[in-house]
Scaffold this motif. Structure first.
Motif, PDB file in Angstrom:
ATOM      1  N   TYR A  36       0.845  -1.185   0.000  1.00  0.00           N
ATOM      2  CA  TYR A  36       0.000   0.000   0.000  1.00  0.00           C
ATOM      3  C   TYR A  36       0.884   1.240   0.000  1.00  0.00           C
ATOM      4  CZ  TYR A  36      -4.033  -2.880   1.235  1.00  0.00           C
ATOM      5  OH  TYR A  36      -5.042  -3.811   1.223  1.00  0.00           O
ATOM      6  N   GLY A  41      -1.863  12.131   6.258  1.00  0.00           N
ATOM      7  CA  GLY A  41      -3.247  12.479   6.553  1.00  0.00           C
ATOM      8  C   GLY A  41      -4.280  11.723   5.743  1.00  0.00           C
ATOM      9  N   ARG A  42      -3.859  10.737   4.985  1.00  0.00           N
ATOM     10  CA  ARG A  42      -4.782   9.977   4.141  1.00  0.00           C
ATOM     11  C   ARG A  42      -4.733   8.494   4.505  1.00  0.00           C
ATOM     12  NH1 ARG A  42      -7.963  13.423   1.686  1.00  0.00           N
ATOM     13  NH2 ARG A  42      -8.408  11.871   0.101  1.00  0.00           N
ATOM     14  N   GLY A  43      -5.732   7.750   4.067  1.00  0.00           N
ATOM     15  CA  GLY A  43      -5.714   6.310   4.270  1.00  0.00           C
ATOM     16  C   GLY A  43      -4.801   5.633   3.251  1.00  0.00           C
ATOM     17  N   PRO A  44      -4.357   4.425   3.555  1.00  0.00           N
ATOM     18  CA  PRO A  44      -3.516   3.690   2.598  1.00  0.00           C
ATOM     19  C   PRO A  44      -4.274   3.408   1.306  1.00  0.00           C
ATOM     20  CG  PRO A  44      -3.445   2.685   4.784  1.00  0.00           C
ATOM     21  CD  PRO A  44      -4.544   3.684   4.807  1.00  0.00           C
ATOM     22  N   VAL A  45      -3.519   3.375   0.204  1.00  0.00           N
ATOM     23  CA  VAL A  45      -4.084   3.059  -1.107  1.00  0.00           C
ATOM     24  C   VAL A  45      -3.468   1.750  -1.593  1.00  0.00           C
ATOM     25  CG1 VAL A  45      -4.253   3.783  -3.519  1.00  0.00           C
ATOM     26  CG2 VAL A  45      -4.485   5.478  -1.691  1.00  0.00           C
ATOM     27  N   LEU A  89       3.683   0.738   2.635  1.00  0.00           N
ATOM     28  CA  LEU A  89       3.394  -0.236   3.685  1.00  0.00           C
ATOM     29  C   LEU A  89       3.267  -1.631   3.102  1.00  0.00           C
ATOM     30  CD1 LEU A  89       0.575   1.914   5.250  1.00  0.00           C
ATOM     31  CD2 LEU A  89       2.698   1.405   6.424  1.00  0.00           C
ATOM     32  N   PHE A 106       0.275  -5.160   9.347  1.00  0.00           N
ATOM     33  CA  PHE A 106       1.077  -4.208   8.593  1.00  0.00           C
ATOM     34  C   PHE A 106       2.490  -4.059   9.163  1.00  0.00           C
ATOM     35  CE2 PHE A 106      -1.585  -1.937   5.550  1.00  0.00           C
ATOM     36  CZ  PHE A 106      -2.864  -2.308   5.941  1.00  0.00           C
ATOM     37  N   GLY A 107       3.443  -3.790   8.261  1.00  0.00           N
ATOM     38  CA  GLY A 107       4.745  -3.310   8.699  1.00  0.00           C
ATOM     39  C   GLY A 107       4.627  -1.842   9.054  1.00  0.00           C
ATOM     40  N   LYS A 108       5.705  -1.280   9.613  1.00  0.00           N
ATOM     41  CA  LYS A 108       5.672   0.113  10.047  1.00  0.00           C
ATOM     42  C   LYS A 108       5.807   1.089   8.871  1.00  0.00           C
ATOM     43  CE  LYS A 108       5.387  -0.379  14.587  1.00  0.00           C
ATOM     44  NZ  LYS A 108       6.523  -0.310  15.510  1.00  0.00           N
TER      45      LYS A 108
ATOM     46  N   ARG B   9     -14.381  13.551  10.008  1.00  0.00           N
ATOM     47  CA  ARG B   9     -12.958  13.519   9.677  1.00  0.00           C
ATOM     48  C   ARG B   9     -12.085  13.834  10.889  1.00  0.00           C
ATOM     49  NH1 ARG B   9      -9.380  12.293   7.010  1.00  0.00           N
ATOM     50  NH2 ARG B   9      -8.661  13.977   5.674  1.00  0.00           N
ATOM     51  N   TYR B  35      -9.082  -0.233  11.577  1.00  0.00           N
ATOM     52  CA  TYR B  35      -7.692  -0.206  12.011  1.00  0.00           C
ATOM     53  C   TYR B  35      -7.429   1.072  12.795  1.00  0.00           C
ATOM     54  CZ  TYR B  35      -6.831  -4.024   8.764  1.00  0.00           C
ATOM     55  OH  TYR B  35      -6.855  -5.239   8.128  1.00  0.00           O
ATOM     56  N   GLN B  37      -4.301   3.665  13.716  1.00  0.00           N
ATOM     57  CA  GLN B  37      -2.941   4.012  13.310  1.00  0.00           C
ATOM     58  C   GLN B  37      -2.362   5.072  14.237  1.00  0.00           C
ATOM     59  OE1 GLN B  37      -2.317   5.657   9.316  1.00  0.00           O
ATOM     60  NE2 GLN B  37      -0.305   4.659   9.229  1.00  0.00           N
ATOM     61  N   GLY B  40       3.605   5.397  16.975  1.00  0.00           N
ATOM     62  CA  GLY B  40       4.426   4.403  17.644  1.00  0.00           C
ATOM     63  C   GLY B  40       4.140   2.969  17.225  1.00  0.00           C
ATOM     64  N   GLN B  41       2.880   2.646  17.067  1.00  0.00           N
ATOM     65  CA  GLN B  41       2.481   1.260  16.787  1.00  0.00           C
ATOM     66  C   GLN B  41       2.148   1.001  15.340  1.00  0.00           C
ATOM     67  OE1 GLN B  41       2.630  -1.161  19.116  1.00  0.00           O
ATOM     68  NE2 GLN B  41       3.496   0.436  20.413  1.00  0.00           N
ATOM     69  N   LEU B  43      -0.139   0.705  11.983  1.00  0.00           N
ATOM     70  CA  LEU B  43      -1.517   0.282  11.734  1.00  0.00           C
ATOM     71  C   LEU B  43      -1.793  -1.025  12.462  1.00  0.00           C
ATOM     72  CD1 LEU B  43      -1.683   1.138   8.005  1.00  0.00           C
ATOM     73  CD2 LEU B  43      -3.714   1.263   9.421  1.00  0.00           C
ATOM     74  N   LEU B  88      -5.425   7.911  14.374  1.00  0.00           N
ATOM     75  CA  LEU B  88      -6.202   7.938  13.134  1.00  0.00           C
ATOM     76  C   LEU B  88      -6.911   6.586  13.033  1.00  0.00           C
ATOM     77  CD1 LEU B  88      -6.826   9.457  10.424  1.00  0.00           C
ATOM     78  CD2 LEU B  88      -4.879   8.196   9.446  1.00  0.00           C
ATOM     79  N   LEU B  90      -9.041   4.082  10.832  1.00  0.00           N
ATOM     80  CA  LEU B  90      -9.259   3.814   9.417  1.00  0.00           C
ATOM     81  C   LEU B  90     -10.223   2.664   9.221  1.00  0.00           C
ATOM     82  CD1 LEU B  90      -5.512   4.120   8.482  1.00  0.00           C
ATOM     83  CD2 LEU B  90      -7.289   5.548   7.478  1.00  0.00           C
ATOM     84  N   PHE B 103      -9.348   1.676   1.549  1.00  0.00           N
ATOM     85  CA  PHE B 103      -9.419   2.397   2.811  1.00  0.00           C
ATOM     86  C   PHE B 103     -10.101   3.757   2.641  1.00  0.00           C
ATOM     87  CE2 PHE B 103      -6.850   0.245   6.056  1.00  0.00           C
ATOM     88  CZ  PHE B 103      -6.253  -0.751   5.302  1.00  0.00           C
ATOM     89  N   GLY B 104     -10.752   4.188   3.714  1.00  0.00           N
ATOM     90  CA  GLY B 104     -11.245   5.546   3.776  1.00  0.00           C
ATOM     91  C   GLY B 104     -10.119   6.480   4.191  1.00  0.00           C
ATOM     92  N   SER B 105     -10.437   7.779   4.279  1.00  0.00           N
ATOM     93  CA  SER B 105      -9.429   8.760   4.670  1.00  0.00           C
ATOM     94  C   SER B 105      -9.210   8.822   6.173  1.00  0.00           C
ATOM     95  CB  SER B 105      -9.817  10.147   4.169  1.00  0.00           C
ATOM     96  OG  SER B 105      -9.755  10.174   2.752  1.00  0.00           O
TER      97      SER B 105
END
Lengths: 116, 112
Positions: A36, A41-45, A89, A106-108, B9, B35, B37, B40-41, B43, B88, B90, B103-105
């Motif tokens: 991804y 500020g956005r979600g993963p694509v 990601l 997920f990885g970091k 949002r 999820y 996000q 530190g951790q 997702l 965040l 998600l 995914f959403g924003s």
């Protein structure tokens, strides 16, 4: 315990070069490995998905390899452009009944910066 | 086609309050997952719903809950908010695990 590691937190690369990102995992039997892209500020694509029985998958300038023996995936962006700058990601979907489990780990992430 | 829509949002809440976040998946997608996000951790998986049933749950305390409605829309609820819940959140939807997730924003929750 299950662990996914992306080898670099950040990677800087010159425009036009090939960027290579690495994802390693342990104690995991994935059905699918996914990559991804995430912008601030956005979600993963979603970019690419590769199955455990596939070695390589391509999409335009992107290429993913998957080696279940090494427990590693490589993600390549050829002819990189400044617009490719983002966090990438790696995510694993555990095998369940011959498909995925709908639960991604997920990885970091690796923050890629393509310098003009 | 419309993407995954998350509302609101942004949200600021006080410790001890509760919050409800909403997610409308892509039309035809019956699987909805959530999820968290944080820097530190990264997702982390919260839970996944399919046809109004929770199929998977991540390693989060019982203060985190969710549900899915018959039209596949989903909500997640966090009760007794703590500062560490700032993150965040998600939502992702999928038609099949073969095809990746959309995914959403996200909803940016700040607990003060």
């Amino acid at each position: 315990s299950q662990k996914i590691e992306q080898n670099s937190e950040a990677l800087n690369i010159q425009e036009g070069k090939t960027a290579t990102l690495t994802c390693n995992y342990t104690n995991y039997s994935p059905a699918y490995l996914q990559w991804y892209r995430q912008d601030p500020g956005r979600g993963p694509v979603f970019l690419l998905l590769i199955r455990e029985n596939e070695k390589e998958k391509r999409k335009e300038r992107l290429k993913v390899t998957f080696d279940t023996t090494l427990k590693q995936s490589l993600f390549h962006i050829t002819a990189s452009q400044p617009a490719d700058s983002a966090t990438y990601l790696c995510a694993l979907d555990k095998a369940h009944s011959g498909a995925g489990s709908y639960q991604l780990t997920f990885g970091k992430g690796t923050k890629l910066s393509v310098i003009p | 086609k419309a993407g995954v829509t998350q509302t609101p949002r942004y949200l600021i809440k006080t410790r001890g309050q509760q919050v409800t976040l909403s997610c409308s998946p892509i039309s035809g997608h019956r699987s909805v997952s959530w999820y968290q996000q944080t820097p530190g951790q990264g997702l982390q998986f919260l839970f996944e719903y399919f046809s109004e049933t929770q199929r998977n749950k991540g390693n989060f305390p019982g203060r985190f809950s969710g549900r899915q409605f018959s039209n596949s829309r989903s909500e997640m609820n966090v009760s007794t908010l703590e500062l560490g819940d700032s993150a965040l959140y998600l939502c992702a939807s999928s038609t099949d695990s073969n095809y990746g997730y959309t995914f959403g924003s996200g909803t940016r929750l700040t607990v003060v």
